[in-house]
Scaffold this motif. Structure first.
Motif, PDB file in Angstrom:
ATOM      1  N   ASP A  94      -1.462  11.636   0.610  1.00 55.20           N
ATOM      2  CA  ASP A  94      -1.193  10.908  -0.629  1.00 55.20           C
ATOM      3  C   ASP A  94      -0.281   9.709  -0.427  1.00 55.20           C
ATOM      4  O   ASP A  94       0.018   8.981  -1.369  1.00 55.20           O
ATOM      5  CB  ASP A  94      -0.610  11.849  -1.689  1.00 55.20           C
ATOM      6  N   GLY A  95       0.168   9.476   0.818  1.00 52.19           N
ATOM      7  CA  GLY A  95       1.005   8.319   1.123  1.00 52.19           C
ATOM      8  C   GLY A  95       2.491   8.559   0.973  1.00 52.19           C
ATOM      9  O   GLY A  95       3.295   7.827   1.542  1.00 52.19           O
TER      10      GLY A  95
ATOM     11  N   ALA B 216       7.898   2.562   0.193  1.00 48.62           N
ATOM     12  CA  ALA B 216       8.868   3.051  -0.791  1.00 48.62           C
ATOM     13  C   ALA B 216      10.279   2.691  -0.369  1.00 48.62           C
ATOM     14  O   ALA B 216      11.105   2.252  -1.188  1.00 48.62           O
ATOM     15  CB  ALA B 216       8.724   4.561  -0.951  1.00 48.62           C
ATOM     16  N   GLN B 217      10.568   2.847   0.913  1.00 49.58           N
ATOM     17  CA  GLN B 217      11.894   2.502   1.423  1.00 49.58           C
ATOM     18  C   GLN B 217      12.184   1.016   1.236  1.00 49.58           C
ATOM     19  O   GLN B 217      13.284   0.628   0.817  1.00 49.58           O
ATOM     20  CB  GLN B 217      11.981   2.903   2.900  1.00 49.58           C
TER      21      GLN B 217
ATOM     22  N   CYS C 263      -0.963   3.121  -6.231  1.00 49.50           N
ATOM     23  CA  CYS C 263      -0.467   2.726  -7.563  1.00 49.50           C
ATOM     24  C   CYS C 263       0.463   3.795  -8.127  1.00 49.50           C
ATOM     25  O   CYS C 263       1.548   3.491  -8.641  1.00 49.50           O
ATOM     26  CB  CYS C 263      -1.635   2.489  -8.516  1.00 49.50           C
ATOM     27  N   ARG C 264       0.027   5.044  -8.028  1.00 52.79           N
ATOM     28  CA  ARG C 264       0.853   6.139  -8.536  1.00 52.79           C
ATOM     29  C   ARG C 264       2.184   6.197  -7.781  1.00 52.79           C
ATOM     30  O   ARG C 264       3.246   6.424  -8.373  1.00 52.79           O
ATOM     31  CB  ARG C 264       0.115   7.467  -8.389  1.00 52.79           C
ATOM     32  N   ASN C 265       2.123   5.977  -6.476  1.00 56.72           N
ATOM     33  CA  ASN C 265       3.334   6.021  -5.659  1.00 56.72           C
ATOM     34  C   ASN C 265       4.321   4.926  -6.044  1.00 56.72           C
ATOM     35  O   ASN C 265       5.536   5.148  -6.092  1.00 56.72           O
ATOM     36  CB  ASN C 265       2.976   5.906  -4.173  1.00 56.72           C
ATOM     37  N   ALA C 266       3.804   3.724  -6.308  1.00 57.62           N
ATOM     38  CA  ALA C 266       4.674   2.624  -6.721  1.00 57.62           C
ATOM     39  C   ALA C 266       5.395   2.967  -8.022  1.00 57.62           C
ATOM     40  O   ALA C 266       6.593   2.702  -8.183  1.00 57.62           O
ATOM     41  CB  ALA C 266       3.868   1.338  -6.873  1.00 57.62           C
TER      42      ALA C 266
ATOM     43  N   ASP D 211       0.884  -1.175   0.000  1.00 48.94           N
ATOM     44  CA  ASP D 211       0.000   0.000   0.000  1.00 48.94           C
ATOM     45  C   ASP D 211       0.912   1.213   0.000  1.00 48.94           C
ATOM     46  O   ASP D 211       1.007   1.922   0.975  1.00 48.94           O
ATOM     47  CB  ASP D 211      -0.940  -0.001   1.204  1.00 48.94           C
ATOM     48  N   CYS D 212       1.557   1.475  -1.073  1.00 54.45           N
ATOM     49  CA  CYS D 212       2.784   2.259  -1.139  1.00 54.45           C
ATOM     50  C   CYS D 212       2.732   3.615  -0.445  1.00 54.45           C
ATOM     51  O   CYS D 212       2.324   4.625  -1.011  1.00 54.45           O
ATOM     52  CB  CYS D 212       3.230   2.419  -2.585  1.00 54.45           C
TER      53      CYS D 212
END
Length: 319
Positions: A85-86, A16-17, A46-49, A10-11
């Motif tokens: 936004d995560g 991300a790390q 999804c966008r973050n990934a 759930d990015c």
């Protein structure tokens, strides 16, 4: 032979790390990233990934959109620790668009990728477990085809970080967590909330880490700024001082174990489940210390780790 990893996330910032850690390791090959809601809405995760893959020059790795809500529905509260936004509310106008997402649903992708390489793929689950629960219900033989499963989630001492007794990933979809802990019979490693808090890194390491002279480090410093402010505010908050006293990248501990099991220096091999009905304990991971559940399949719940190895993996992630 490289380890084959499929990442379900759930990015948010710590996802991300963890993903960047895997992408930087010569020991593994990332086959894909399946996304679910959690730290933020599915659209954002999804966008973050995709943003993470772009900064690592790995956009050839496929990203799949999956579950957008828990199995039983309910409010999507998100985790404000990582921003709305995560990724720390640090938008990038040139971020990759949704057109780069695969058309295949994440649950179908999990089943296909594992079936294409039976016995070779390890799943690394660092968000709510909805996609994994749906996958095993679609194909109950899935766990037998996995090499192993690594989970960041649950708790071992009933300490909550989102409810009184519940850890965020499990509380966000308790039914999914229950299904996964009871239906996945492959070797299962769990990096629970209390373990990550007891394995925090000094803030001096964090500053050295994000101030490396690389584009990845600049990206990380930008997206973690919000979390850093929240951590600073928690240093004076009862019940939160302990974990705010150092840098904790929760999801990265599960990823480090997936990259190299020797990262784990002490673990409990124990039956585990999830409480679904308690008014104060819904979503809490249950540790069956007296073996009353008589579970044949025992999980490997991590207690201690090699922090030197962890720091090496973290530093390499941003080089």
């Amino acid at each position: 032979m490289k380890k084959l990893l499929l990442i379900d996330a759930d990015c948010g910032v710590d996802d991300a790390q963890a993903i960047m850690m895997a992408l930087a390791s010569p020991r593994v090959e990332v086959l894909g990233i399946t996304c679910c809601y959690g730290n933020t809405l599915l659209e954002n995760t999804c966008r973050n990934a995709l943003r993470v893959l772009r900064i690592c020059n790995k956009l050839q790795i496929p990203v799949f959109a999956g579950a957008s809500a828990p199995i039983l529905g309910g409010p999507l509260l998100g985790a404000s620790f990582h921003g709305k936004d995560g990724l720390g509310d640090a938008p990038d106008p040139s971020a990759p668009g949704q057109e780069l997402l695969q058309k295949e649903h994440a649950v179908n992708a999990i089943l296909r990728i594992v079936n294409e390489r039976p016995g070779q793929v390890s799943l690394v689950a660092i968000g709510p477990l909805t996609n994994l629960a749906l996958a095993v219900k679609m194909d109950p033989t899935l766990p037998k085809k996995l090499r192993s499963l690594f989970i960041m989630g649950g708790n071992t001492e009933s300490r909550g970080n989102i409810t009184i007794c519940g850890e965020f990933n499990f509380v966000t979809d308790p039914e999914a967590a229950y299904i996964v802990l009871n239906d996945y019979t492959c070797p299962t490693y769990i990096a629970a909330w209390e373990f990550t808090c007891s394995s925090l890194l000094p803030w001096d390491f964090y500053h050295e880490w994000v101030n490396q002279d690389t584009e990845k480090a600049k990206f990380m410093k930008k997206i973690t700024a919000h979390s850093l402010q929240v951590s600073e505010s928690h240093k004076e908050t009862p019940g939160k001082r302990e974990w705010a006293s150092g840098f904790v990248s929760c999801d990265s501990y599960a990823m480090a174990a997936a990259i190299d099991e020797n990262f784990i220096t002490e673990a409990s091999v124990i039956g585990v489940s999830v409480e679904l009905n308690g008014s104060l304990t819904r979503g809490m991971m249950v540790m069956d210390w007296t073996d009353k559940l008589k579970k044949e399949h025992k999980a490997i719940v991590i207690k201690k780790c090699d922090l030197g190895k962890f720091q090496e993996l973290m530093m390499a992630a941003l080089k």
